[in-house]
Design an enzyme around this catalytic site. Structure first.
Site, PDB file in Angstrom:
ATOM      1  N   HIS A 150      -5.803   2.791   1.505  1.00 58.10           N
ATOM      2  CA  HIS A 150      -5.021   3.938   1.993  1.00 58.10           C
ATOM      3  C   HIS A 150      -5.665   4.625   3.198  1.00 58.10           C
ATOM      4  CE1 HIS A 150      -2.988   3.295  -1.680  1.00 58.10           C
ATOM      5  NE2 HIS A 150      -3.677   4.107  -2.448  1.00 58.10           N
ATOM      6  N   ASP A 179       0.902  -1.144   0.000  1.00 61.74           N
ATOM      7  CA  ASP A 179       0.000   0.000   0.000  1.00 61.74           C
ATOM      8  C   ASP A 179       0.943   1.196   0.000  1.00 61.74           C
ATOM      9  OD1 ASP A 179      -1.547   2.198   0.593  1.00 61.74           O
ATOM     10  OD2 ASP A 179      -2.927   1.063   1.856  1.00 61.74           O
ATOM     11  N   HIS A 180       1.125   1.810  -1.160  1.00 67.40           N
ATOM     12  CA  HIS A 180       2.241   2.756  -1.283  1.00 67.40           C
ATOM     13  C   HIS A 180       2.087   3.966  -0.375  1.00 67.40           C
ATOM     14  CE1 HIS A 180      -0.401   4.843  -4.173  1.00 67.40           C
ATOM     15  NE2 HIS A 180       0.263   5.908  -3.801  1.00 67.40           N
TER      16      HIS A 180
END
Lengths: 509, 353
Positions: A267, A204-205
């Site tokens: 996010h 999950d960047h």
């Protein structure tokens, strides 16, 4: 001078040379990118690898292997990769480093469901090991369309590429991890049938962003906030991820996903966990993730009236008219996909009970911003006369993730003059003004962590399922509903219906 | 990152109070005119420079880019000067893709040698309170550095500036007793320390550390201190007893003592090397295994020899930081702490003696 510095060597098993180094060694590794000619690889992964190479952060021996369906030679792939790096690198490219990075890069073409692809990949990996005369660690990065995740995982297992004697094998899986709870469970089961959990890095960047990680530093390295960080002082929390852009050329993906799956399920719930988690006893991967899961498990799915979905209609952005979602290229005329979603959640535990936590995200909103706003309860009694001024407002702490990374604290202050009039003022801190170094891109940090085997900033299987458990009932209710999403004008603050979720008004985007 | 606008103030025969007042006014004026700009508040840098070389120093600082100090106080020393002149500049810097515009402030104060002994009384009002202050005096002026020590959190220096390595290391040692010292000669060795550490990081190779018996460090002729610090770092991390090295040709050679026996140590200047710093490190163990690193295109050339004598070579990726990058790194490190430097310095002094 004689006999200076005799000390006992460090204990067996430790590397005494790593102490004090800012950048710790990473074991020699071969990284395989599946989906290597796609947009993610071109814009993010390959530039991230270049920047790591530029800084000397990659392992002492590093090999890149690209794979996709396109028929390319090694040289073609190197040229495409170099072009992507030159276009998207955050720093000016040093051609000697880029040449050296790509000199050993190999390319293997094939369909992801073709066993022959994995046989050829295995040969390339074995060749790199033979050249090094040792088994290199292997890291498979799945940058493919999500429907291929289980296909790739099972094929890697079938070919025996999921393990290697005297080396670590890791797999990085991009989002989305499933399209609902059932799919996520099924995918987890299939992944964990082939790999051990500690081999799996669900990316999950957002978690690789410096400012997201700083939420933890902010909370757990500053004693002044902890006494306030609970239901006694916090009135409500707003987490916003707003974009001014539309869906662009991503209609195919976006119309299947929608705002809730695209941003809230991953996010934004991750931001929520960092904000609400208890202090872990250490910053090891499992200690941190244990605390995050506890938060997710304390959240019940919101009832239908506490979830709003909406779609943008024609409006104006930057002074120019823009089409509505249904007029975008590639979007079906009857699409009910939400481009805006807002939820009102509660974390049912001792610290947070009764504190509304509001999440909202949308495309084509007034501006691009991602932030967490924590509004404190008002003072119990106000002795000041607010006549002739705005008057005091509750303190608000805003952690901005992007674009202007920083922290703002809204305070009340006296307006200069003979009367005791009050208005809110901001105490502002911007990262760019206080630190000399530039933040690395999220993917740089995460790729390095995955190669190093540090899963702290990756999502564990139970986290993913806990996230879906919150979102799944909302998605099902929306899917079953005969009501279409409400509309909001492109370039606006979002739909008026979202106002019903909050006691008062949302912060202006 | 392009500068967008400057606000400037200057005055002859001025005072620190007048300069401070003018700076405050410039910042207020600038932020009023250019809404959305914020003063950077990461680091005060106080540079003490000879007037004739001040342009070169300004160029060097101008090349560090984002790592530039937020308030830069340049004390320009002019022989025989009796009064103080000053010029203050506030520059708005575009924030690039992040969108934040930051202000950087520069004050150039022309002083005479007579001012140096009490330079702190001139500089103190000019630095931003509660922001780390770093002193850099590349042209000597030790009395100025001594005067400024009470104001500073770190001293930036380059031991390469001192012709004699023994004197250079002694100077660092003296300063390190009073403050945090960042030596650019130490930072030139950072990639080498990282790569040597990585070379022995796999568990199977760590055993070779205990049996190292030969270390050679190659360096530019003026960078013996960088080589001594690298050898000193190895010695302290591996628990070696060090003793003074002897002159051998243009370099130094001698022995250290590990728990297994003697380790030959050689520091050899490389006549053809253009950039300051190190150009090679070779480590050999009694088992026959060894690693050698040399500067190369796109990184360091690594040669690893296994116990059977077979050698493999490849490139360890990494860009040269260049001297502007080293200086920028020095400013960044002024805000950090490297716990291994002090011990490495002691060992380097032991070998240089």
């Amino acid at each position: 001078m004689e006999n200076v510095g005799l000390t006992e060597p460090a204990g067996v098993g430790e590397n005494p040379l790593t102490e004090g180094l800012e950048r710790l060694p990473v074991h020699p590794t071969t990284l395989v990118i599946l989906g290597a000619t796609g947009d993610l690889a071109r814009r993010k992964l390959l530039p991230a690898l270049y920047n790591l190479a530029h800084e000397g952060a990659l392992p002492e021996r590093f090999h890149l292997v690209g794979s996709s369906r396109s028929e390319l030679s090694d040289e073609d792939f190197r040229k495409r990769a170099a072009a992507g790096v030159r276009e998207f690198s955050r720093r000016e490219v040093d051609e000697t480093v880029l040449d050296a990075l790509l000199a050993s890069a190999r390319y293997v073409s094939g369909d992801l469901d073709d066993d022959g692809l994995y046989a050829r990949l295995g040969q390339v990996l074995d060749a790199h090991d033979a050249e090094a005369d040792e088994p290199l660690h292997r890291c498979f990065y799945l940058a493919t369309a999500p429907e291929f995740f289980p296909v790739v995982i099972e094929a890697l297992g079938a070919r025996g590429l999921n393990a290697r004697e005297n080396a670590q094998v890791r797999v990085v899986i991009e989002k989305p991890f499933g399209a609902d709870l059932e799919e996520a469970r099924e995918l987890n089961a299939r992944v964990l049938d082939v790999f051990e959990e500690q081999q799996v890095f669900r990316i999950d960047h957002y978690l690789g962003k410096e400012t997201v990680q700083n939420v933890l530093a902010f909370r757990f390295a500053n004693g002044m906030f902890e006494p306030l960080w609970n239901r006694n002082y916090i009135d409500h929390v707003e987490i916003t991820a707003a974009e001014d852009l539309g869906i662009g050329l991503r209609a195919g993906y976006y119309d299947n996903a929608g705002a809730l799956r695209d941003l809230i399920q991953n996010h934004m719930l991750q931001l929520l966990t960092l904000l609400c988690m208890e202090p872990p006893n250490s910053f090891s991967a499992d200690a941190v993730r244990d605390e995050k899961v506890k938060v997710l498990r304390a959240i019940a799915p919101p009832p239908p009236q506490e979830a709003v979905r909406a779609q943008y209609t024609p409006g104006a952005v930057s002074g120019d008219p823009v089409p509505g979602y249904l007029q975008e290229d590639g979007v079906p005329d009857d699409s009910t996909t939400e481009t805006y979603a807002a939820l009102r959640l509660q974390v049912d535990n001792w610290r947070w009970a009764g504190v509304p936590i509001l999440l909202r995200t949308g495309k084509r909103l007034a501006r691009k911003v991602t932030e967490i706003a924590v509004t404190l309860k008002p003072v119990p009694h106000l002795a000041f006369d607010s006549e002739g001024s705005v008057g005091p407002q509750p303190n608000q702490l805003v952690l901005t993730v992007q674009p202007n990374e920083g922290v703002t604290l809204k305070l009340a202050a006296k307006i200069p003059g003979s009367r005791m009039r009050i208005r809110p003022v901001n105490m502002e801190f911007l990262y760019g003004t206080a630190f000399l170094s530039q933040s690395p891109e999220a993917y740089e940090r995460l790729i390095l962590d995955a190669m190093r085997g540090d899963a702290t900033l990756f999502t564990r299987n139970d986290e993913v399922e806990a996230q879906w458990r919150i979102c799944d009932p909302v998605l099902r209710a929306w899917c079953d509903s005969s009501e279409p999403p409400v509309g909001y004008a492109a370039g606006s603050q979002g739909p008026a219906q979202a106002d019903a979720l909050i006691d008062g008004a949302w912060r202006a985007i | 990152m392009a500068e967008v606008v400057d606000s400037v103030w200057s005055e002859r025969d001025t005072s620190p109070g007048a300069i401070e007042s003018a700076l405050r006014g410039l910042v207020i004026e600038h932020t009023r005119k250019h809404a959305g700009t914020m003063p950077a508040r990461a680091l005060n840098l106080v540079s003490v420079v000879d007037a004739r070389w001040s342009g070169e120093i300004a160029n060097r600082l101008g090349m560090v880019g984002r790592l530039a100090p937020s308030r830069n106080v340049v004390c320009k020393v002019e022989p025989g000067r009796e009064t103080i002149d000053a010029r203050a500049t506030v520059s708005g810097l575009e924030g690039g893709r992040k969108g934040v515009a930051t202000l950087r402030e520069t004050v150039v104060v022309s002083v005479g040698e007579r001012h140096l002994e009490h330079l702190d009384t001139i500089v103190d009002p000019l630095v931003v309170t509660d922001v780390a202050t770093v002193v850099w005096s590349p042209h000597g002026h030790p009395e100025a550095v001594d005067a400024l020590l009470p104001l500073t959190q770190a001293v930036l220096l380059d031991s390469r500036d001192e012709p004699d390595p023994v004197d250079a290391l002694a100077r660092v040692g003296r300063l390190a007793q009073d403050t945090h010292v960042v030596d650019l000669s130490w930072l030139r060795g950072t990639p080498w320390r990282e790569r040597v550490a990585a070379a022995f990081d796999p568990a199977a190779r760590r055993a070779d550390l205990a049996t190292l018996d030969d270390v050679t460090v190659r360096h530019r002729a003026d960078s013996a201190v960088a080589a001594l610090l690298l050898a000193g770092w190895l010695a302290t991390r591996l628990g070696w007893r060090v003793s003074g090295l002897s002159r051998r040709g243009d370099g130094l050679a001698g022995h250290a003592r590990s728990h297994r026996g003697e380790v030959a140590v050689r520091l050899e200047p490389e006549p053809d090397m253009t950039a300051p710093g190190l150009c090679g490190v070779a480590l050999h163990s009694a088992s026959g295994a060894g690693v050698a690193l040399r500067r190369g295109a796109g990184g360091l050339e690594m040669a690893r020899t296994d116990r059977s004598g077979r050698e493999r070579t490849w490139t360890v990726l990494g860009a040269s930081r260049g001297e502007p990058g080293i200086l920028g790194e020095g400013l960044r490190q002024a805000l950090l702490r490297d716990g291994t430097f002090a011990a490495a310095l002691d060992a380097a002094r032991g070998m240089a003696a």
